[in-house]
Scaffold this active site. Structure first.
Site, PDB file in Angstrom:
ATOM      1  N   SER A   1       0.847  -1.197   0.000  1.00 11.36           N
ATOM      2  CA  SER A   1       0.000   0.000   0.000  1.00 11.36           C
ATOM      3  C   SER A   1       0.878   1.240   0.000  1.00 11.36           C
ATOM      4  CB  SER A   1      -0.866  -0.014   1.270  1.00 11.36           C
ATOM      5  OG  SER A   1      -1.558   1.208   1.432  1.00 11.36           O
TER       6      SER A   1
ATOM      7  N   HIS B   1      -0.840   4.088   1.012  1.00  6.19           N
ATOM      8  CA  HIS B   1      -1.812   4.913   1.735  1.00  6.19           C
ATOM      9  C   HIS B   1      -2.702   5.685   0.756  1.00  6.19           C
ATOM     10  CE1 HIS B   1      -2.641   6.485   5.924  1.00  6.19           C
ATOM     11  NE2 HIS B   1      -3.327   7.351   5.226  1.00  6.19           N
TER      12      HIS B   1
ATOM     13  N   VAL C   1      -7.647   0.106  -6.978  1.00  7.63           N
ATOM     14  CA  VAL C   1      -8.506  -1.003  -7.443  1.00  7.63           C
ATOM     15  C   VAL C   1      -9.902  -0.448  -7.744  1.00  7.63           C
ATOM     16  CG1 VAL C   1      -9.595  -3.187  -6.798  1.00  7.63           C
ATOM     17  CG2 VAL C   1      -7.224  -2.692  -6.073  1.00  7.63           C
TER      18      VAL C   1
HETATM   19  C1  LIG Z   1      -9.998   9.763   2.773  1.00 10.86           C
HETATM   20  C2  LIG Z   1      -9.022   8.693   3.132  1.00 10.86           C
HETATM   21  C3  LIG Z   1      -8.712   8.478   4.462  1.00 10.86           C
HETATM   22  C4  LIG Z   1      -7.811   7.471   4.809  1.00 10.86           C
HETATM   23  N1  LIG Z   1      -7.573   7.228   6.127  1.00 10.86           N
HETATM   24  C5  LIG Z   1      -6.742   6.226   6.478  1.00 10.86           C
HETATM   25  C6  LIG Z   1      -6.529   5.921   7.851  1.00 10.86           C
HETATM   26  O1  LIG Z   1      -7.093   6.538   8.744  1.00 10.86           O
HETATM   27  N2  LIG Z   1      -5.681   4.907   8.139  1.00 10.86           N
HETATM   28  C7  LIG Z   1      -5.064   4.178   7.165  1.00 10.86           C
HETATM   29  O2  LIG Z   1      -4.303   3.252   7.473  1.00 10.86           O
HETATM   30  N3  LIG Z   1      -5.260   4.437   5.861  1.00 10.86           N
HETATM   31  C8  LIG Z   1      -6.084   5.431   5.493  1.00 10.86           C
HETATM   32  N4  LIG Z   1      -6.311   5.681   4.175  1.00 10.86           N
HETATM   33  C9  LIG Z   1      -5.678   4.826   3.154  1.00 10.86           C
HETATM   34  C10 LIG Z   1      -6.586   3.617   2.819  1.00 10.86           C
HETATM   35  O3  LIG Z   1      -6.610   2.690   3.871  1.00 10.86           O
HETATM   36  C11 LIG Z   1      -6.081   2.854   1.605  1.00 10.86           C
HETATM   37  O4  LIG Z   1      -4.719   2.549   1.778  1.00 10.86           O
HETATM   38  C12 LIG Z   1      -6.272   3.613   0.284  1.00 10.86           C
HETATM   39  O5  LIG Z   1      -7.441   4.405   0.315  1.00 10.86           O
HETATM   40  C13 LIG Z   1      -6.367   2.641  -0.871  1.00 10.86           C
HETATM   41  O6  LIG Z   1      -6.419   3.328  -2.087  1.00 10.86           O
HETATM   42  P1  LIG Z   1      -7.786   3.623  -2.888  1.00 10.86           P
HETATM   43  O7  LIG Z   1      -8.440   4.751  -2.196  1.00 10.86           O
HETATM   44  O8  LIG Z   1      -7.300   3.954  -4.247  1.00 10.86           O
HETATM   45  O9  LIG Z   1      -8.607   2.348  -2.849  1.00 10.86           O
HETATM   46  C14 LIG Z   1      -7.203   6.683   3.798  1.00 10.86           C
HETATM   47  C15 LIG Z   1      -7.531   6.915   2.471  1.00 10.86           C
HETATM   48  C16 LIG Z   1      -8.434   7.890   2.118  1.00 10.86           C
HETATM   49  C17 LIG Z   1      -8.793   8.081   0.669  1.00 10.86           C
END
Ligand SMILES: Cc1cc2nc3c(=O)[nH]c(=O)nc-3n(C[C@H](O)[C@H](O)[C@H](O)COP(=O)(O)O)c2cc1C
Length: 317
Positions: free
Chosen positions: A203, A205, A239
């Site tokens: 990932s 993030h 994805v």
């Molecule tokens: C608005 C938003 C908030 C997020 N908050 C967190 C979080 O609090 N903790 C975390 O581990 N990942 C966080 N993420 C990352 C997501 O867990 C994940 O890795 C990511 O959204 C995957 O990509 P995608 O949005 O293209 O599916 C966040 C992502 C977004 C878009």
């Protein structure tokens, strides 16, 4: 606007329904958003090589996640502040996952308590994403957090001094499996395995931290190779279709997690919207398995050259 029929259709609906602040917070990526664009674009740089006439009347889309079986390899990624999208918040997302047998990962920065989510979705697959705090008491959940903005929260509480040895501390205070998220290189994956993690989420993030890191699907092969079966490997980032799921699974991920699409579904219609997003990915995945001539996830992972980088096909241009 017409009814959404694919995952990306939900994005336009969400943009219409969310406040500008919520939309900007959800859709944005880090710095110039190079990695944000590449997370999705990279999937399109892999090509599928079907093997047909293989009796796909019965297809088993199930996969295993840390020993639990899920009916299709798509789960919900941890995203902060779900109630910005819909009043149902994390409970709506978790219930949608639960109703389809999928998994839900709760964010540390939730707008719903872990107890309330547990009560609303008994018996379903749930993971807790944990930021490690400067205060060990806080990481163990025995000290509350003052309310503050998300940036303040990160600088005030999250521990920047974290080291690999802290994983051993985490394992010593909990009997739960430990999965390390945001692994993006083979070197980090090897370290994670040395520290006996139970799983890795490839990932970046959702491209919200270090711009310029690789797209997750591009990083997956080196990580699967480095891990060499010693722990489960999962992936999130970009994805959006059943063929994206298929590519990640064929390349070695046990399951994928989706972040923004779930927030869009939530904004569209709460629990039902999230359920629709997950169902679309499930149905598209199933159909692409059939069209590939694959009867099981194992078959998908053991098949040769089913998914190849597009450079496999030399261009005449
Ligand atoms: C608005 C938003 C908030 C997020 N908050 C967190 C979080 O609090 N903790 C975390 O581990 N990942 C966080 N993420 C990352 C997501 O867990 C994940 O890795 C990511 O959204 C995957 O990509 P995608 O949005 O293209 O599916 C966040 C992502 C977004 C878009």
């Amino acid at each position: 606007m017409s009814q959404p029929i694919c995952v990306n259709d939900f994005e336009a609906w969400a943009k219409n329904k969310l406040t500008k602040n919520a939309w900007d917070y959800y859709c944005g990526g880090a710095t110039e958003e190079q990695t944000l664009q590449d997370n999705c674009a990279a999937f399109k740089r892999y090509r599928l090589r079907p093997y047909v006439l293989n009796d796909v009347s019965q297809v088993d889309t199930s996969s295993s996640v840390l020993g639990d079986t899920i009916p299709f390899p798509v789960c919900i990624a941890s995203t902060a502040l779900n109630k910005l999208a819909h009043e149902g918040g994390e409970i709506a997302s978790a219930k949608a996952a639960s109703s389809l047998g999928s998994g839900f990962m709760q964010s540390t920065v939730s707008t719903t308590s872990i107890e309330d989510i547990a009560e609303a979705t008994p018996g379903s697959l749930k993971w807790m994403q944990l930021y490690i705090f400067k205060s060990q008491k806080m990481s163990k959940g025995i000290q509350g957090v003052d309310g503050s903005g998300i940036k303040d929260f990160a600088t005030k509480y999250i521990d920047p001094a974290l080291q690999w040895k802290d994983i051993l501390w985490l394992k010593s205070i909990s009997k739960l499996p430990v999965v390390l998220k945001e692994i993006i290189t083979a070197e980090m994956a090897q370290k994670a395995v040395e520290h006996k993690v139970d799983g890795i989420v490839v990932s970046n993030h959702g491209a919200r931290q270090l711009d310029g890191v690789p797209a997750t699907i591009d990083a997956l092969p080196e990580i699967v190779k480095a891990v060499n079966g010693k722990c489960d490997v999962f992936l999130d980032g970009g994805v959006r279709t059943g063929t994206d799921v298929l590519k990640a699974v064929a390349m070695g991920a046990k399951a994928v997690f989706v972040g923004r699409p779930v927030l869009w579904g939530l904004a569209y219609d709460g629990e039902n919207g999230v359920k629709s997003v997950l169902s679309i990915l499930r149905d598209e995945f199933r159909m692409s398995m059939q069209l590939m001539g694959c009867r099981s996830v194992k078959g998908l992972q053991e098949g040769k050259n089913l998914v190849v980088p597009q450079t496999f096909y030399p261009s005449n241009l």
